[in-house]
Design an enzyme around this catalytic site. Structure first.
Site, PDB file in Angstrom:
ATOM      1  N   ASP A  52       0.816  -1.197   0.000  1.00 37.15           N
ATOM      2  CA  ASP A  52       0.000   0.000   0.000  1.00 37.15           C
ATOM      3  C   ASP A  52       0.861   1.263   0.000  1.00 37.15           C
ATOM      4  O   ASP A  52       2.093   1.203   0.173  1.00 37.15           O
ATOM      5  CB  ASP A  52      -0.911   0.009   1.231  1.00 37.15           C
ATOM      6  N   TYR A 110       7.355  -9.778   6.688  1.00 37.85           N
ATOM      7  CA  TYR A 110       7.209  -8.342   6.906  1.00 37.85           C
ATOM      8  C   TYR A 110       7.821  -7.946   8.251  1.00 37.85           C
ATOM      9  O   TYR A 110       7.862  -8.745   9.190  1.00 37.85           O
ATOM     10  CB  TYR A 110       5.734  -7.934   6.910  1.00 37.85           C
TER      11      TYR A 110
END
Length: 249
Positions: A52, A110
């Site tokens: 994003d 992540y």
């Protein structure tokens, strides 16, 4: 037709996300433009993981097909033309011409970075969070996450997922260079899931108990979780493919 793969890294604050969105500056659009210019033909890439707006990547992959061979010094030429916030790390050729950068990945990792003391050099590259946190409580909550497989509570509303199941391989917090990091690795993630996990854990650490994570996950209801942490603290750190997937191009 040979299928080639670029491994890239980028500063997400300089892009409106990774995936092409018309003429809006994105990572994929920048890569497509440079490759199309260099090879003098329209080239559309496919990314391994969508990030994003504001989210960074230490490693993401973009595949493209090309009838002709690669240009000499392609790595140098790409980096000379790409924006300063985006760099190509490696160029590979997929062994299987049907390779899919997204679906052939077996793991993604992540990292979310938090700092508690105001630091202008970390602005937009980690989350400023000047509140007391109990690391032991965070570790307990992270361990609970790894025990679950259904993450519907961490899928954004109206998300069109064929399944909410994810296999979590790692979920833990660590202190590093004065920062607090959350690391999570799984076979797949739902959109917005990592930020949701981070925000919910921070909320629990300040206002609840580790066991609250079980109740949130079991509810399978995204209104029970929290998602409002900034994207600029999040890094796509690693994508893993089976051995032998690539050879150096």
């Amino acid at each position: 037709m040979p299928r080639y793969v670029l491994e890239v890294m980028y500063d997400g604050t300089q892009f409106h996300g990774s995936q092409v969105q018309g003429a809006i500056p994105t990572v994929q659009l920048a890569i497509n433009k440079v490759l199309s210019t260099l090879f003098r033909t329209a080239i559309a890439t496919l990314g391994a993981s969508r990030t994003d707006e504001g989210v960074h990547a230490l490693s993401n992959f973009y595949q493209f097909d090309l009838e002709t061979g690669l240009l000499p010094d392609l790595l140098y030429k790409c980096n000379a033309m790409l924006p300063p916030a985006l760099a190509v790390k490696n160029i590979f050729q997929a062994v299987n011409p049907e390779f899919n950068a997204r679906f052939d990945a077996v793991r993604r990792r992540y990292r979310y970075r938090i700092y508690a003391t105001k630091n202008p050099f970390l602005y937009e590259h980690a989350l400023y969070y000047p509140y007391p946190l109990n690391l032991e409580s965070l570790q307990q909550t992270a361990a609970i996450i790894a025990e679950h497989t259904c993450f519907e509570s961490f899928a954004k509303r109206n998300a069109q997922n064929f399944t909410f199941n994810c296999t979590i391989h790692q979920s833990y917090w660590e202190e590093r260079a004065g920062e607090l990091h959350y690391v999570v690795e799984a076979n797949r993630f739902l959109r917005g899931m990592v930020r949701g996990l981070v925000c919910t854990q921070l909320h629990i650490a300040r206002k609840g108990q580790p066991g609250d994570m079980n109740r949130i996950l079991d509810a399978q209801d995204c209104t029970k979780a929290f998602f409002n942490v900034a994207g600029h603290g999040l890094y796509l750190e690693k994508i893993t493919y089976p051995d032998g997937t690539f050879v150096c191009a």
